[in-house]
Design a protein around this motif. Structure first.
Motif, PDB file in Angstrom:
ATOM      1  N   ARG A  91     117.092  92.669  -7.424  1.00 16.45           N
ATOM      2  CA  ARG A  91     116.508  92.368  -6.114  1.00 16.45           C
ATOM      3  C   ARG A  91     117.026  93.324  -5.047  1.00 16.45           C
ATOM      4  N   ALA A  92     118.222  93.861  -5.235  1.00 10.28           N
ATOM      5  CA  ALA A  92     118.817  94.746  -4.243  1.00 10.28           C
ATOM      6  C   ALA A  92     118.071  96.060  -4.143  1.00 10.28           C
ATOM      7  N   GLY A 121     124.454  84.390   1.176  1.00  8.96           N
ATOM      8  CA  GLY A 121     123.512  85.506   1.318  1.00  8.96           C
ATOM      9  C   GLY A 121     122.292  85.113   2.119  1.00  8.96           C
ATOM     10  N   LEU A 133     120.546  89.675  -8.935  1.00 11.04           N
ATOM     11  CA  LEU A 133     120.786  90.182  -7.585  1.00 11.04           C
ATOM     12  C   LEU A 133     120.696  91.704  -7.540  1.00 11.04           C
ATOM     13  N   SER A 134     121.158  92.373  -8.575  1.00 10.07           N
ATOM     14  CA  SER A 134     121.090  93.836  -8.606  1.00 10.07           C
ATOM     15  C   SER A 134     119.647  94.301  -8.644  1.00 10.07           C
ATOM     16  N   LEU A 181     124.798  82.526  -3.148  1.00 15.24           N
ATOM     17  CA  LEU A 181     123.391  82.564  -2.767  1.00 15.24           C
ATOM     18  C   LEU A 181     123.183  81.936  -1.395  1.00 15.24           C
ATOM     19  N   LEU A 227     123.358  86.265 -13.105  1.00 15.69           N
ATOM     20  CA  LEU A 227     123.169  86.197 -11.655  1.00 15.69           C
ATOM     21  C   LEU A 227     123.354  87.574 -11.026  1.00 15.69           C
ATOM     22  N   LEU A 287     123.423  94.727  -2.009  1.00 16.39           N
ATOM     23  CA  LEU A 287     123.586  93.689  -3.032  1.00 16.39           C
ATOM     24  C   LEU A 287     123.984  92.407  -2.384  1.00 16.39           C
TER      25      LEU A 287
END
Length: 157
Positions: free
Chosen positions: A150-151, A18, A147-148, A15, A143, A157
């Motif tokens: 949000r992608a 990213g 993230l997927s 995180l 997690l 990703l």
């Protein structure tokens, strides 16, 4: 350290990395006139004559006159480039990293619509991952799931 602790440490490191990438990208884009003026582009595996701006798939057609559309042959004879951008731009704060992380960037919905249009033009349907997933609910899996989801608005990703 326990396996769960290792997973959380790795997740936190991912995180942080990213976030650093997003901040670096935002800084690089700050030199542009406005983030809202940027074209969002996908390459579609179709001949340029088969992709027409006046006959867009429904996800983009719903935007109507709020978007500009550009269709041209992709470099290297690799299909067609379909590019879109919003006609009216929001204040630059709407395109900031915090707005993107909060899911409030107005381009996120347009990115999603552009990807769905690509899928419709190439496959005839919007392809989705299997539901329910075939994985176990572990901290790392949660997690990745977060993230997927949000992608979808970011395209990565």
């Amino acid at each position: 350290m326990t396996p769960a602790g290792k997973s959380l440490t790795a997740a936190a490191a991912g995180l942080a990395a990213g976030t650093a990438v997003l901040l670096r990208r935002a800084k690089a884009r700050s030199s542009a006139k406005s983030a809202g003026d940027r074209w969002l582009t996908v390459t579609i595996y179709r001949e340029p004559g088969e992709v027409r701006p006046d006959e867009l798939p429904s996800p983009l057609r719903e935007y109507g006159d709020r978007i500009e559309t550009r269709v041209r042959p992709a470099p290297g004879d690799r299909g067609t480039e379909l590019a879109v951008r919003l006609r009216e731009t929001e204040p630059d704060a709407a395109y900031s990293v915090p707005a993107r992380l909060a899911g409030a960037d107005p381009r996120q919905d347009l990115r999603q619509a552009l990807r769905e249009a690509k899928s419709l033009l190439e496959a005839g349907e919007v392809l989705r991952p299997d539901a329910p997933p075939t994985t176990h609910d572990t901290p790392g899996g949660k997690l990745v799931g977060l993230l997927s989801r949000r992608a979808g608005g970011e395209g990565v990703l």
